[in-house]
Motif scaffolding. Sequence first.
Motif, PDB file in Angstrom:
ATOM      1  N   PRO A 223       6.537  -6.234   0.218  1.00 38.53           N
ATOM      2  CA  PRO A 223       5.916  -5.036  -0.368  1.00 38.53           C
ATOM      3  C   PRO A 223       5.907  -3.891   0.635  1.00 38.53           C
ATOM      4  N   GLU A 227       3.795   0.137  -2.920  1.00 37.16           N
ATOM      5  CA  GLU A 227       3.197  -1.021  -3.590  1.00 37.16           C
ATOM      6  C   GLU A 227       1.754  -1.236  -3.134  1.00 37.16           C
ATOM      7  N   ASP A 230      -0.456   1.289  -4.860  1.00 39.47           N
ATOM      8  CA  ASP A 230      -0.664   0.888  -6.259  1.00 39.47           C
ATOM      9  C   ASP A 230      -1.656  -0.272  -6.347  1.00 39.47           C
ATOM     10  N   TRP A 231      -1.537  -1.196  -5.411  1.00 38.82           N
ATOM     11  CA  TRP A 231      -2.420  -2.367  -5.416  1.00 38.82           C
ATOM     12  C   TRP A 231      -3.879  -1.957  -5.209  1.00 38.82           C
ATOM     13  N   LYS A 257       7.588  -7.827  -6.644  1.00 42.68           N
ATOM     14  CA  LYS A 257       8.385  -7.457  -7.807  1.00 42.68           C
ATOM     15  C   LYS A 257       9.407  -8.516  -8.198  1.00 42.68           C
TER      16      LYS A 257
END
Length: 270
Positions: A223, A227, A230-231, A257
């Motif tokens: 990641p 990412e 977003d997490w 992903k």
Amino acid sequence: MENQFRGSGTYVASEELLKVTNIAIALQKPLLVKGEPGTGKTVLAQAIANALQKRLLIWNIKSTTKAQDGLYVYDVVQRLYDSQMGVGDIEKVEKYVKLGKLGEAFSSDEQVILLIDEIDKADLEFPNDLLWELDQMEFDISETGRTVRAKQRPIVIITSNAEKELPDAFLRRCIFHYIEFPDEGLMSQIIRVHYPDLEDAMLTQVLKAFYQLRAMNGLQKKPGTSELLDWIQALQLGGVDPACLHESLPFVGALLKKNEDIELVRRRQE
């Protein structure tokens, strides 16, 4: 030194990256930025454009992209169609010529930022086919005989994911910088830019879990920064207690992903 980039309110850059960027601008050479996905290569150009208040042109490179696409496209099909239909003056060849992103950058009355994004996606000859244009800042339109010269030399940012080696002749014409993946200290600053009100406990646990995940052997795709951001948003929206990150990774699909990576993490958590 004019056009100095000192970072922006939404982009945290290392001191070394700031220095290299300003050297490239001062020397009027393309800045070639390499690094793994998620290190901020692409958004660097946007940050420079915002900080220097200049227009950003983005040339997204694909496996099928040719150097000619960035210069201009001559629409011979439309001209033939107009000839058959008796539409317009087909003798005015110039109207069937559409400039590409490089051509737009050269034609701009004001200096622009030109991002050539993911240059390593194209074939091996692509970078060499741009040597003259990037050196001399001009190209000819053979169908009209016109030479397009840069009115203002653009600031050129080129990104590469290091998927393939670039030609030596091309590399010699660039200022090169490899962006290392941010350490926890720099990543903490990046997170604070995007989530200034994030609780300290959540920040600490998020960073610990994230870097433990990146260090896990066997991951096909680690990641990156996007990412992680977003997490964090997913954790906030889900009302997740930071203490639970010791034992599990809620919303792991925001970080990983690939099915194989998600299954790997789940097996190790069992």
